[in-house]
Write a protein that holds these residues in place. Structure first.
Motif, PDB file in Angstrom:
ATOM      1  N   THR A 108       0.827  -1.206   0.000  1.00  0.00           N
ATOM      2  CA  THR A 108       0.000   0.000   0.000  1.00  0.00           C
ATOM      3  C   THR A 108       0.860   1.255   0.000  1.00  0.00           C
ATOM      4  O   THR A 108       0.602   2.196  -0.748  1.00  0.00           O
ATOM      5  CB  THR A 108      -0.925  -0.005   1.229  1.00  0.00           C
ATOM      6  N   LEU A 109       1.892   1.287   0.853  1.00  0.00           N
ATOM      7  CA  LEU A 109       2.765   2.454   0.908  1.00  0.00           C
ATOM      8  C   LEU A 109       3.503   2.659  -0.407  1.00  0.00           C
ATOM      9  O   LEU A 109       3.669   3.797  -0.865  1.00  0.00           O
ATOM     10  CB  LEU A 109       3.765   2.302   2.054  1.00  0.00           C
ATOM     11  N   LEU A 110       3.951   1.573  -1.020  1.00  0.00           N
ATOM     12  CA  LEU A 110       4.665   1.689  -2.286  1.00  0.00           C
ATOM     13  C   LEU A 110       3.751   2.256  -3.371  1.00  0.00           C
ATOM     14  O   LEU A 110       4.149   3.160  -4.125  1.00  0.00           O
ATOM     15  CB  LEU A 110       5.215   0.331  -2.712  1.00  0.00           C
ATOM     16  N   LEU A 111       2.529   1.751  -3.449  1.00  0.00           N
ATOM     17  CA  LEU A 111       1.583   2.294  -4.420  1.00  0.00           C
ATOM     18  C   LEU A 111       1.285   3.759  -4.141  1.00  0.00           C
ATOM     19  O   LEU A 111       1.225   4.585  -5.057  1.00  0.00           O
ATOM     20  CB  LEU A 111       0.286   1.476  -4.388  1.00  0.00           C
ATOM     21  N   ALA A 112       1.083   4.102  -2.850  1.00  0.00           N
ATOM     22  CA  ALA A 112       0.777   5.481  -2.492  1.00  0.00           C
ATOM     23  C   ALA A 112       1.935   6.414  -2.824  1.00  0.00           C
ATOM     24  O   ALA A 112       1.725   7.534  -3.309  1.00  0.00           O
ATOM     25  CB  ALA A 112       0.431   5.572  -1.007  1.00  0.00           C
ATOM     26  N   LEU A 113       3.174   5.972  -2.579  1.00  0.00           N
ATOM     27  CA  LEU A 113       4.329   6.813  -2.886  1.00  0.00           C
ATOM     28  C   LEU A 113       4.493   7.010  -4.392  1.00  0.00           C
ATOM     29  O   LEU A 113       4.830   8.112  -4.847  1.00  0.00           O
ATOM     30  CB  LEU A 113       5.594   6.191  -2.301  1.00  0.00           C
ATOM     31  N   VAL A 114       4.263   5.965  -5.168  1.00  0.00           N
ATOM     32  CA  VAL A 114       4.328   6.098  -6.628  1.00  0.00           C
ATOM     33  C   VAL A 114       3.277   7.094  -7.108  1.00  0.00           C
ATOM     34  O   VAL A 114       3.564   7.983  -7.936  1.00  0.00           O
ATOM     35  CB  VAL A 114       4.131   4.727  -7.309  1.00  0.00           C
ATOM     36  N   CYS A 115       2.057   6.964  -6.581  1.00  0.00           N
ATOM     37  CA  CYS A 115       0.991   7.897  -6.949  1.00  0.00           C
ATOM     38  C   CYS A 115       1.345   9.324  -6.546  1.00  0.00           C
ATOM     39  O   CYS A 115       1.086  10.277  -7.287  1.00  0.00           O
ATOM     40  CB  CYS A 115      -0.321   7.484  -6.293  1.00  0.00           C
ATOM     41  N   HIS A 116       1.948   9.482  -5.371  1.00  0.00           N
ATOM     42  CA  HIS A 116       2.313  10.815  -4.896  1.00  0.00           C
ATOM     43  C   HIS A 116       3.376  11.449  -5.782  1.00  0.00           C
ATOM     44  O   HIS A 116       3.286  12.633  -6.146  1.00  0.00           O
ATOM     45  CB  HIS A 116       2.811  10.716  -3.455  1.00  0.00           C
ATOM     46  N   LEU A 117       4.398  10.693  -6.150  1.00  0.00           N
ATOM     47  CA  LEU A 117       5.452  11.231  -6.998  1.00  0.00           C
ATOM     48  C   LEU A 117       4.901  11.625  -8.367  1.00  0.00           C
ATOM     49  O   LEU A 117       5.215  12.709  -8.889  1.00  0.00           O
ATOM     50  CB  LEU A 117       6.575  10.204  -7.156  1.00  0.00           C
ATOM     51  N   LEU A 118       4.078  10.770  -8.946  1.00  0.00           N
ATOM     52  CA  LEU A 118       3.492  11.096 -10.248  1.00  0.00           C
ATOM     53  C   LEU A 118       2.585  12.322 -10.153  1.00  0.00           C
ATOM     54  O   LEU A 118       2.630  13.213 -11.006  1.00  0.00           O
ATOM     55  CB  LEU A 118       2.708   9.893 -10.777  1.00  0.00           C
ATOM     56  N   ALA A 119       1.760  12.360  -9.092  1.00  0.00           N
ATOM     57  CA  ALA A 119       0.833  13.489  -8.945  1.00  0.00           C
ATOM     58  C   ALA A 119       1.585  14.793  -8.728  1.00  0.00           C
ATOM     59  O   ALA A 119       1.189  15.848  -9.244  1.00  0.00           O
ATOM     60  CB  ALA A 119      -0.120  13.225  -7.779  1.00  0.00           C
ATOM     61  N   VAL A 121       4.881  15.566  -9.622  1.00  0.00           N
ATOM     62  CA  VAL A 121       5.642  15.973 -10.807  1.00  0.00           C
ATOM     63  C   VAL A 121       4.713  16.457 -11.913  1.00  0.00           C
ATOM     64  O   VAL A 121       4.901  17.551 -12.481  1.00  0.00           O
ATOM     65  CB  VAL A 121       6.524  14.808 -11.296  1.00  0.00           C
ATOM     66  N   LEU A 122       3.696  15.669 -12.226  1.00  0.00           N
ATOM     67  CA  LEU A 122       2.788  16.045 -13.306  1.00  0.00           C
ATOM     68  C   LEU A 122       1.944  17.264 -12.932  1.00  0.00           C
ATOM     69  O   LEU A 122       1.738  18.167 -13.748  1.00  0.00           O
ATOM     70  CB  LEU A 122       1.874  14.863 -13.661  1.00  0.00           C
ATOM     71  N   GLY A 123       1.442  17.294 -11.684  1.00  0.00           N
ATOM     72  CA  GLY A 123       0.598  18.412 -11.269  1.00  0.00           C
ATOM     73  C   GLY A 123       1.337  19.729 -11.269  1.00  0.00           C
ATOM     74  O   GLY A 123       0.817  20.749 -11.758  1.00  0.00           O
ATOM     75  N   ILE A 124       2.565  19.749 -10.733  1.00  0.00           N
ATOM     76  CA  ILE A 124       3.348  20.987 -10.714  1.00  0.00           C
ATOM     77  C   ILE A 124       3.726  21.411 -12.133  1.00  0.00           C
ATOM     78  O   ILE A 124       3.647  22.593 -12.487  1.00  0.00           O
ATOM     79  CB  ILE A 124       4.598  20.812  -9.832  1.00  0.00           C
TER      80      ILE A 124
END
Length: 335
Positions: A108-119, A121-124
């Motif tokens: 769960t943490l690994l998926l959440a961290l991947v989602c956070h990094l993508l969100a 980088v792409l969002g900014i």
């Protein structure tokens, strides 16, 4: 900085104690416990009479301490965590809670961290792109994407994707991380590609909401910053437009997003939990809902405490990042 970090960690201890107490009380508030679940299973599936099932349920309740008063159960649970690192015994999974959490939390943490990094980088990136092209079709398109990401429920997006995968594309491997041939195989690029093929819907949905928020906040803050006097001064000195934006405007526009990191990890965890429940992935989401449904109190309480701890840790990390980015914050805290 070290003194500030030590103070924040020390202040987090009473917060965790209060959260554990409130969490345990709320979980135990609804009537019934796991012994009642056992009784219903014995009657509905085992064919036992009510008296026989109730007797076995009472014996189970006494054996596992469920007959004790709520304060005693809480103190026993907390004492086990502090003295032995024992988070209790899962009544439903029939194994220690630490084993249940250890199996599901890293995924769960690994998926959440991947989602956070993508969100992030792409969002900014999209936010900078939209702010520097205000009122163009690019800005309008990105604003529409941001609006959809912040308003459409994640569980609804998950249901739509499940429907399309199962009924339109005939995908049968829903609810697992790997195909059967890769389950126990060593890691390889083929196994990694198979993993991506199974988890991309969860990553895409959880990322979409965070991306929308980051993009919206970055666009608004950058537009305000670009109108600041020091930005006009930098332009007057002859700096190029990209240098003014990236060296002067963007670092100051990032402050609210850095503070947002204090809640982003729990937000991404809840996003992963919502979508993982729909896709039935073996992560925290299905285990949390399942434990709540049957009254497996120690599993539920432990998972809730983990989510609370991520919020506290996230806020501490956000404070540290803000202090590293802004010298004024460091001077204020050192004074």
């Amino acid at each position: 900085m070290l003194r500030f970090l030590a103070m924040r960690i020390a202040s987090a201890v009473p917060v965790m104690v209060i959260l554990s107490l409130v969490t345990f009380a709320i979980i135990q508030a609804p009537p019934g416990d796991y012994a009642d679940y056992i009784r219903s299973q014995l009657i509905n599936q085992g064919g036992a009479s009510f008296a026989e099932a109730d007797a076995q349920a009472q014996a189970y309740r006494v054996e596992h301490g469920l007959d004790k008063p709520l304060p005693v159960q809480y103190l026993n649970w907390v004492a086990g965590i502090i003295t032995r690192g024992d988070f209790g015994y899962s009544l439903y999974y029939n194994k220690p809670v630490a084993a249940v959490v250890g199996e599901r939390l890293p995924r769960t943490l690994l998926l959440a961290l991947v989602c956070h990094l993508l969100a992030s980088v792409l969002g900014i990136t999209f936010g900078i792109w939209a702010a520097t092209r205000q009122y163009t079709w690019i800005d309008s398109a990105l604003s529409a994407i941001s609006f959809l990401g912040m308003t459409v429920p994640r569980f609804l997006m998950a249901l739509i994707i499940v429907y399309l995968l199962v009924f339109q594309f005939n995908v049968s491997e829903i609810g697992s991380f790997f195909s059967p041939q890769y389950g126990g195989a060593p890691w390889s690029w083929a196994k990694f590609a198979d993993l991506v093929k199974h988890v991309w819907p969860v990553v895409a949905i959880a990322t979409f909401g965070g991306l929308a928020y980051n993009m919206r906040v970055m666009r608004g803050n950058l537009l305000d910053t670009l109108n600041a006097q020091y930005v006009e001064t930098a332009k007057a000195k002859g700096l190029t437009g990209s240098a003014v934006v990236m060296r002067h405007a963007v670092p100051n526009a990032l402050h609210p997003l850095i503070m947002y990191q204090g809640v982003v990890l729990p937000y991404m965890l809840t996003g992963e939990i919502e979508t993982a429940i729909i896709f039935a992935l073996p992560t925290v989401g299905p285990a949390l809902v399942g434990s709540m449904a049957v009254g497996d109190v120690y599993v539920t309480a432990t998972f809730m405490m983990v989510l609370s701890a991520t919020l506290i840790v996230g806020n501490i990390i956000a404070d540290m990042l803000l202090a590293l980015l802004d010298p004024r914050v460091r001077q204020f805290r050192e004074s």
